[in-house]
Scaffold this active site. Structure first.
Site, PDB file in Angstrom:
ATOM      1  N   TRP A 131      -9.790  -8.480  29.586  1.00  0.00           N
ATOM      2  CA  TRP A 131      -8.914  -7.308  29.397  1.00  0.00           C
ATOM      3  C   TRP A 131      -9.021  -6.911  28.079  1.00  0.00           C
ATOM      4  O   TRP A 131      -8.973  -7.566  27.089  1.00  0.00           O
ATOM      5  CB  TRP A 131      -7.519  -8.098  29.893  1.00  0.00           C
ATOM      6  CG  TRP A 131      -6.484  -6.802  29.662  1.00  0.00           C
ATOM      7  CD1 TRP A 131      -6.338  -5.638  30.203  1.00  0.00           C
ATOM      8  CD2 TRP A 131      -5.063  -6.866  28.720  1.00  0.00           C
ATOM      9  NE1 TRP A 131      -5.234  -4.831  29.970  1.00  0.00           N
ATOM     10  CE2 TRP A 131      -4.702  -5.498  29.230  1.00  0.00           C
ATOM     11  CE3 TRP A 131      -4.700  -7.639  27.944  1.00  0.00           C
ATOM     12  CZ2 TRP A 131      -3.510  -5.264  28.533  1.00  0.00           C
ATOM     13  CZ3 TRP A 131      -3.474  -7.605  27.518  1.00  0.00           C
ATOM     14  CH2 TRP A 131      -2.774  -6.166  27.778  1.00  0.00           C
ATOM     15  N   ASP A 212      -2.988 -16.425  29.690  1.00  0.00           N
ATOM     16  CA  ASP A 212      -2.373 -15.256  30.102  1.00  0.00           C
ATOM     17  C   ASP A 212      -2.349 -15.265  31.403  1.00  0.00           C
ATOM     18  O   ASP A 212      -3.032 -15.450  32.274  1.00  0.00           O
ATOM     19  CB  ASP A 212      -3.565 -14.025  29.854  1.00  0.00           C
ATOM     20  CG  ASP A 212      -2.786 -12.574  30.005  1.00  0.00           C
ATOM     21  OD1 ASP A 212      -1.937 -12.442  30.685  1.00  0.00           O
ATOM     22  OD2 ASP A 212      -3.421 -11.503  29.265  1.00  0.00           O
ATOM     23  N   LYS A 247       3.637  -7.089  37.476  1.00  0.00           N
ATOM     24  CA  LYS A 247       3.076  -6.798  38.587  1.00  0.00           C
ATOM     25  C   LYS A 247       3.750  -7.456  39.473  1.00  0.00           C
ATOM     26  O   LYS A 247       4.161  -6.832  40.962  1.00  0.00           O
ATOM     27  CB  LYS A 247       1.702  -7.594  38.672  1.00  0.00           C
ATOM     28  CG  LYS A 247       0.902  -7.436  37.296  1.00  0.00           C
ATOM     29  CD  LYS A 247       0.202  -6.079  37.022  1.00  0.00           C
ATOM     30  CE  LYS A 247      -0.031  -6.124  35.659  1.00  0.00           C
ATOM     31  NZ  LYS A 247      -0.900  -4.963  35.169  1.00  0.00           N
TER      32      LYS A 247
HETATM   33  C1  LMR Z   1      -4.624  -3.387  33.481  1.00  0.00           C
HETATM   34  O1  LMR Z   1      -5.400  -4.090  32.906  1.00  0.00           O
HETATM   35  O2  LMR Z   1      -4.853  -2.601  33.897  1.00  0.00           O
HETATM   36  C2  LMR Z   1      -3.212  -3.610  33.369  1.00  0.00           C
HETATM   37  O3  LMR Z   1      -3.098  -4.854  32.774  1.00  0.00           O
HETATM   38  C3  LMR Z   1      -2.410  -2.615  32.757  1.00  0.00           C
HETATM   39  C4  LMR Z   1      -2.968  -2.614  31.156  1.00  0.00           C
HETATM   40  O4  LMR Z   1      -1.691  -2.840  30.447  1.00  0.00           O
HETATM   41  O5  LMR Z   1      -3.804  -2.345  30.692  1.00  0.00           O
END
Ligand code: LMR
Length: 401
Positions: A131, A212, A247
Site C-alpha cells: 500500500w 496491518d 472496510k
Molecule cells: C486503499 O488502499 O485504497 C484504501 O486503503 C484506502 C486508502 O486509504 O488508501
C-alpha cells in the site's frame, strides 16, 4: 526554502484518483481505484447494523465529553477479542493493550512513532509492492524504509521463497510490516504453513512484526482471517497490530481503528501503552468517539453482532462472485491473457497485471480508473459496468500490449 512559490505536492496515489474520477464528465466512467466497498448498484452503503447503532446512540447519548487518550474502554476490549479471538492467552494475560485510533492509518502512525522512540536506529521493512501510504507513514515517523520481496509478477503469485530468505537477514529489532490478510495491492496471502515459517524466522532473528489488519472478514471470514497472527503470538513475540474498521464496518469517514500492542508481559504492555498515550496527546490529543461507539455497540450485542457478521459475509461473497464474473467475461472475449489467477487473489483487490501503459489507456480513453501498478478494486465492478469493463480491458491489452 521559504514560503514564496511553494510548488504543489503531487496528488495522492489513491485518494487523488478519486478526486480526478469525480471531475471526469464521461458518463461511462468506472472507479476501480480507492479501496471502498460498493454494492451492485455502485453505492457504498451504510451497513444496516451501523445505521441501527447510530439511531440508538443518537437517542441515548448524553454527553460529547472527551474520550480517554486510549479511547473507549469497551471498544478496546471488544476489538481485542475480535482481532485475537475471544479468550486468547494474550488477552487473558493482559499482554495486549489497545489504543483506539483515527482509522488504520492512525494506528500505523502511532505504532511507528512508538517504535521510532525506543528503536531509533531501526528500519521498517515493507513488502514489494505494498500500500503506497506505508512508505509515507513510516518515513514520516522517522523510520527509514526498505523492501522485502513479496510478489512474483511472472507467475502472478506470492514469492514466498525469496520473502523468507530476505526476512531471514533482517536485523534484530528492525520492524517488518506484514499484511494479515487480503494483501494490498496484490490479493496474494501467505498459507498457514508459510505464516508459521515467517513466525519462526521472526523468533530466530528477533525482528518486530507490525501487522496491518485492514480487511478482517474480507478474505476467508472474520475468524479465519486472523490465522497469520496466531503463530507470532504463540511464539511469545512482541507484536503490533493496526486494525481498521473502515472496510468491515463500512466506517470509512468515521476514522475508526485501533493499535494493539502485544508485549512480553502485562506490566510491559501497560508501559508501552503509556508511551503511546503520550504520543497520541501531542498528535491529536484523543480519538474521535462516534465510529468506535458504533463498533463497540455492535460487537457487544449478540444479535447485532450476528447480523453484522452476515453483512461482512455478504460483502465478501459479492467480491468473490464478481471476481468470477470478471475472469469469465475476459475469457469470453478471447482476452490474450489468462486471467484465472484472479480467482486465487483474496479480498478487495485484484492485481490485474495490467501495465502502466494499459492503466493509462483505460483512464484516458475509457474513463476507467485504477491504481498505478494495475490494482483493481473488484467491488467497483457491477452488473451494469462489467461488459464495458471487459471490452475495454481487452481493447487495452491489444492497443498497448
Ligand atoms: C486503499 O488502499 O485504497 C484504501 O486503503 C484506502 C486508502 O486509504 O488508501
Amino acid at each position: 526554502m521559504n514560503l514564496n512559490r511553494v510548488p504543489p505536492a503531487p496528488p495522492d496515489a489513491i485518494l487523488g484518483l478519486t478526486e480526478a474520477f469525480k471531475k471526469d464528465p464521461r458518463p461511462e466512467k468506472i472507479n476501480l481505484g480507492v479501496g471502498v466497498f460498493m454494492d451492485d448498484t455502485g453505492r457504498t452503503p451504510v451497513l444496516p447494523t451501523v445505521k441501527q447503532a447510530e439511531e440508538d446512540l443518537a437517542r441515548e447519548e448524553t454527553s460529547k465529553s472527551y474520550l480517554p487518550i486510549a479511547g473507549l474502554p469497551a471498544f478496546g476490549e471488544r476489538v481485542a477479542d475480535l482481532v485475537f479471538g475471544a479468550g486468547h492467552e494474550v488477552v487473558r494475560s493482559g499482554r495486549v493493550r489497545m489504543a483506539q485510533s483515527p482509522g488504520g492509518t492512525g494506528a500505523l502512525r502511532i505504532g511507528a512513532e512508538f517504535l521510532r522512540k525506543f528503536l531509533p536506529s531501526s528500519k521498517a521493512w515493507l513488502s514489494a509492492p505494498t500500500w503506497p501510504n506505508h512508505k509515507g507513514v513510516f518515513s514520516a515517523a522517522g523510520l527509514p524504509v526498505a523492501d522485502y520481496p513479496y510478489y512474483d509478477p511472472a507467475s502472478r503469485s506470492l514469492a514466498f521463497g525469496k520473502m523468507a530468505e530476505a526476512l531471514d537477514s533482517v536485523p534484530e529489532n528492525d520492524v517488518v510490516v506484514l499484511h494479515v490478510c487480503c494483501h494490498n495491492p496484490t490479493g496474494a496471502d501467505l498459507s498457514a504453513d508459510q505464516w508459521r515459517e515467517a513466525a519462526a524466522i521472526a523468533a530466530r532473528r528477533r525482528w518486530i512484526p507490525f501487522f496491518d489488519f485492514a480487511y478482517q472478514g474480507f478474505g476467508a471470514g472474520l475468524e479465519a482471517d486472523r490465522a497469520g497472527l496466531l503463530p507470532f503470538l504463540q511464539a511469545g513475540l512482541p507484536v503490533l497490530v493496526a486494525a481498521s474498521f473502515s472496510k468491515n464496518f463500512g466506517l470509512y469517514n468515521e476514522r475508526t481503528g485501533a493499535l494493539a500492542l502485544v508485549a512480553p508481559d502485562a506490566a510491559e504492555a501497560a508501559a508501552w501503552l503509556s508511551h503511546v498515550q503520550v504520543l497520541v496527546r501531542v498528535l491529536y490529543s484523543n480519538p474521535p468517539a462516534h465510529g468506535a461507539a458504533i463498533a463497540a455497540r455492535i460487537l457487544g450485542d449478540p444479535l447485532a453482532r450476528a447480523d453484522w457478521e452476515r453483512e461482512v459475509d455478504a460483502m465478501r461473497g459479492r467480491m468473490v462472485s464478481i471476481r468470477d464474473a470478471l475472469v469469465n467475461g475476459l475469457r469470453a472475449r478471447g482476452a490474450p491473457v489468462d486471467f484465472s489467477f484472479i480467482h486465487a487473489q483474496r479480498g478487495m483487490f485484484s492485481f490485474s497485471g495490467l501495465s502502466d501503459a494499459q492503466v493509462a489507456f483505460l483512464r484516458e480513453k475509457k474513463a476507467i480508473y485504477m491504481v498505478g501498478g494495475g490494482r483493481i478494486n473488484v467491488a467497483g465492478i457491477t452488473t451494469r459496468n462489467l461488459d464495458y469493463l471487459c471490452d475495454s480491458v481487452v481493447e487495452a491489452l491489444r492497443a498497448a500490449p
